[in-house]
Design an enzyme around this catalytic site. Structure first.
Site, PDB file in Angstrom:
ATOM      1  N   GLU A  20      -4.871   2.173  12.837  1.00 39.78           N
ATOM      2  CA  GLU A  20      -3.503   1.720  12.952  1.00 39.78           C
ATOM      3  C   GLU A  20      -2.575   2.902  13.259  1.00 39.78           C
ATOM      4  OE1 GLU A  20       0.164   1.578  10.405  1.00 39.78           O
ATOM      5  OE2 GLU A  20      -1.710   2.639  10.121  1.00 39.78           O
ATOM      6  N   HIS A  63      -4.734  -1.951   9.129  1.00 36.90           N
ATOM      7  CA  HIS A  63      -4.085  -0.979   8.243  1.00 36.90           C
ATOM      8  C   HIS A  63      -5.037  -0.596   7.109  1.00 36.90           C
ATOM      9  CE1 HIS A  63      -0.897   0.625   5.582  1.00 36.90           C
ATOM     10  NE2 HIS A  63      -0.199   0.794   6.698  1.00 36.90           N
TER      11      HIS A  63
END
Lengths: 343, 537
Positions: A13, A309
């Site tokens: 991410e 994430h």
């Protein structure tokens, strides 16, 4: 001396989380780290002011030597010394999230040599970051269950753009970690709705509560509107949830030019998705818990499919700690994530 | 590197009041410190004493959104912030008294707040490096922000070092090339020294209004260059008036004074009406005084005054006349030597030689002969109304001769011009071939060659000092006289000696006489210098 780790800041991410996790683990494990391509590919690449504040805070607590601690820097070297408990004070500019700075330094202080007291200033309820309420009501209780002794006290709310929020963290080092186990199915239910307004008409809160409350079927006595003190204007709507495993929270931020109903609807959609998933740990909370679980030597939880994430976060953690990870998704999209220390 | 910003408390834009609504408004001094990718380490916030409270409150707001910033309030009072002189002086004093530390700090001047006059002063003082800073400009988002309500707006750093802006540097470069090209009449000269000289002239022509002195041998192109300098300045709007050109060797006695400075009616016998004079004609423009060394001492004195004070006295009046002109002077003499000999005023020389450029003769720029040949061919085409061409063999032959050491190019560009004009005229339909070149090079060589026995043909001497064109321009009356003068010069031991011989009779009738000066002026009428004439002996 442990050999230096090289972290590619653009992996996965590729945001500030890579940096925050790297700094925390570097300080805790005493491993020097070189982070390159920090936030590469973002429209404002490299270190922004809130990252710089987190970096300097981490350096102060761990007595680290830092190279590349400049605005816009994409490469930095962090050579930690010994983590020292004590009294600290960190202020974030641009009403950036003080909670994210806290998230960076808290793991170090949990592993420090004594009690600490830290004052954080800046934004307490900043978009794109865990809010203070999430931190205090959802995250901290789970940390306590893992063996941590800590409390956080809000002194003043801080919203974008004026900032000016303030809270105090008091924390003891963890004597013995207890791995967390949140794997038994335990569905969430909505336990309350809270709308905060600062320096804005109270009707904003009322409209949010009405819209979200009706949509989620929250009885009137569980809807709470609060006017809070803050240097500038601000508004958040929080949906409080609970399961046998603990609490969860969905937060929506009021913004200029966005109606109260639209803000509330955002919270409703996110809450319904969480309820539908049938998990007790939402994606944001799961993400927050990864580092403490690793420090505790393991743990397991049932959550929604891992976000990019979270996967990035895990990859960074693995570069500092030997860790076996398994994530099993069942047919309905519920994932059981298990971490086990292999050292 | 710490970032330090100078800015003035914006009595309009920064002053939104103390209400919470202020956080929803764009305030330049606060917004400057609200960007997550821009950090102000120190903010030197200047303010009027009357605004102390408001500025202090503003500083607190800055600290709240930017705890990293060290805000320093400084009182800088202006009685009238729209008064240019006062504002400039105030900011200038601030700059002079400030301990800039460019090793450790970088400076920015925030120009969004303050009066327009202040912006101008910030700009000037930054451009002059009194503030060793870049400018920073902030602005609100143009549209009402839909997402997140970003009141920080935008910022932009402006570095006044224009060389950092490629496209601008390129544009200036092109403009510069154009003016250099213009000064060279579009001739692609290759001689490095000459090109450097032109660059120097270009800089001076566009930056200075002081006199320019062009030196160099006859025919080196002084007068053409003077005209080009004038046209360049005019095209850039530096001057509006005309170009007035005069060869000082043509100015004599009382007539010289009158021609230059004018006279009033009745100033002397024959002054039947007022005369404006060349200086007044050049008002607002450029006066090109060629052969300035030929000017008499009285005229020199008056000229000096006219240059320094832009005032002078026309003949026959005590009433001063005015003229504001830019002076370009030309000479083929060594004026320092003329000063030593008492023929030229030292103070005038000092005044006119601030920017002195020596144009080399053509022989010293042989690599420029080819481009100049093309230039002369196109000029000849224009003049003759036919397209003049030189076939490749003829061109090669001509150039071979032109750049050889045997070609002395004594008359410089005049010789080249005349040679091309002759060939063009003689060539059928403007097509110059090897035969024409052959004839012309023979003619040139002959004109530069020293005669074996001086005196055999008295007029042959003229061929040595004059170009064919000049020679052709001469009346037989003048030719005989000039030939005799040249002959005497060749045998005389010095200029004065030659003068004494030539004016042997008239000098005895005068109380004082300056034969050397008379002779010099006589020669100058034909574009000749003593040195050139005598050197052949």
């Amino acid at each position: 001396m442990t050999s230096e780790r090289h972290i590619d800041g653009s992996q996965g991410e590729g945001g500030g989380q890579v940096l925050r996790t790297s700094l925390a683990l570097s300080a805790i494990t005493g491993t020097p780290v070189r982070v390159t391509r920090v936030r590469a590919g973002r429209s404002k690449s490299g270190l922004l002011r809130q990252h710089l504040t987190a970096l300097r805070a981490a350096a102060e607590i761990s007595g680290a030597r830092v190279e590349g601690d400049e605005l816009g820097s994409q490469t930095l070297r962090f050579t930690p010394g010994r983590v020292r408990a004590g009294r600290y004070h960190f202020a974030v500019g641009t009403a950036g999230s003080a909670c994210l700075v806290c998230q960076t330094v808290l793991p170090m202080l949990l592993m420090a040599d004594g009690p600490s007291e830290v004052v954080f200033e800046g934004g307490t309820h900043a978009m794109g970051a865990p809010s203070f309420d999430f931190f205090a009501r959802v995250f901290v209780p789970l940390l306590r269950r893992m063996g941590a002794e800590l409390e956080v006290t809000l002194e003043r709310h801080g919203f974008y753009p004026a900032g000016g929020g303030r809270f105090v963290l008091r924390v003891q080092p963890v004597r013995a970690w207890t791995p967390l186990s949140l794997v038994e199915p335990a569905p969430l239910r909505v336990t309350g709705l809270t709308a905060l307004v600062a320096n804005l008409p109270f009707v904003v809160a009322q409209r949010e509560l009405a819209h979200a409350g009706d949509a989620l079927g929250v009885p009137a006595e569980l809807r709470r509107g609060m006017g809070v003190k803050s240097p500038g204007p601000g508004n958040v709507l929080m949906v409080e949830l609970a399961s046998e495993h603990g609490t969860e929270q969905v937060t929506a931020f009021g913004r200029r030019g966005v109606s109260a109903e639209a803000v509330a609807q955002g919270a409703v959609v996110e809450t319904e998705a969480l309820l539908r998933a049938g998990v007790s740990v939402g994606p944001h909370l799961a993400d927050q818990l990864l580092l403490p679980m690793a420090l505790a030597g393991g743990g397991a939880l049932r959550t929604t499919p891992l976000t990019l994430h979270s996967r990035t976060n895990l990859a960074v953690i693995q570069q500092f700690m030997p860790l076996s990870i398994s994530d099993e998704a069942d047919g309905s999209g519920v994932t059981t994530l298990t971490l086990r220390g292999t050292a | 590197m710490k970032r330090v910003v100078f800015g003035y408390y914006g009595a309009t834009l920064d002053a939104i009041g103390r209400g919470e609504k202020r956080w929803q408004k764009w305030r330049p001094s606060v917004s400057l410190c609200q960007h997550d990718d821009f950090l102000v380490d120190r903010f030197e916030l200047l303010h009027d004493r009357r605004n102390t409270r408001a500025a202090t409150a503003l500083a607190e707001d800055v600290l709240q959104v930017s705890p990293e910033t060290d805000v320093r309030l400084r009182v800088l009072d202006f009685r009238d912030p729209w008064d240019f002189e006062e504002v400039f002086a105030g900011l200038h004093q601030l700059a002079r008294g400030y301990a800039f530390d460019q090793e450790r700090e970088e400076y920015l001047v925030h120009i969004t707040t303050g009066t327009h006059v202040m912006q101008i002063c910030w700009f000037l003082l930054t451009e002059s490096r009194h503030f060793p800073a870049k400018l920073i400009q902030t602005s609100p988002l143009r549209r009402e922000p839909r997402e997140g309500g970003d009141v920080a707006g935008t910022y932009r750093v402006i570095d006044l070092d224009l060389s950092r802006y490629d496209s601008l540097a390129k544009r200036f470069g092109e403009e510069r090339e154009e003016s250099l090209d213009f000064l060279k009449s579009g001739i692609k000269t290759r001689n490095a020294a000459f090109n450097q000289l032109i660059e120097g002239i270009e800089r001076v022509a566009l930056r200075s209004r002081e006199p320019i002195l062009l030196t160099g041998p006859t025919g080196a192109g002084k007068s053409q260059l003077a005209a080009r300098i004038y046209q360049l300045r005019k095209s850039r709007g530096f001057i509006k008036g005309p170009l007035v050109e005069v060869n000082c060797a043509t100015l004599r006695g009382d007539g010289a004074m009158s021609a230059l400075f004018g006279h009033v009616k009745g100033a002397f016998t024959g002054a039947a009406s007022d005369r404006k004079g060349l200086l007044r004609a050049a008002d607002g423009g450029t006066l090109f005084l060629d052969e300035i060394g030929e000017l008499g001492l009285d005229e020199q004195a008056m000229l000096l005054r006219a240059i320094e004070e832009k005032r002078f006295l026309p003949v026959g009046t005590d009433k001063e006349a005015r003229s504001d002109f830019e002076l370009i002077a030309g000479t083929n003499q060594d004026l320092a030597e003329a000063v030593a000999a008492g023929r030229f005023r030292e103070d005038l020389l000092a005044r006119i030689q601030l920017w002195s450029f020596e144009l080399p003769g053509l022989a010293a720029r042989r690599e420029d002969i080819e481009p100049n040949l093309d230039y002369e061919l196109s000029r000849a085409s224009e003049r003759l109304g036919t397209h003049v061409t030189l076939n490749s063999e003829a061109r090669a032959r001509f150039l071979e001769f032109a750049v050889s050491p045997s070609a002395s190019w004594r008359g410089n560009f005049r010789d080249l011009n005349a040679a091309v004009l002759r060939m063009s005229t003689l060539a059928a339909a403007g097509r110059i071939d090897v035969a024409h070149v052959h004839d012309e090079t023979e003619r040139l060589a002959r004109s530069w060659r020293r005669p074996r026995a001086p005196g055999d043909d008295p007029l042959a001497l003229l061929g040595e000092v004059l170009t064919q064109a000049q020679r052709a321009d001469l009346d037989p009356f003048d030719a005989v006289q000039l030939a005799e003068v040249v002959r005497v010069c060749r045998t005389a031991s010095s200029l004065s000696d030659a003068g004494r011989q030539l004016f042997a009779v008239s000098r005895t009738k005068k109380k004082s006489s300056n034969d050397a000066d008379r002779l010099r002026k006589y020669l100058a009428r034909f574009g000749l210098r003593w040195e050139e004439v005598a050197a052949r002996a």
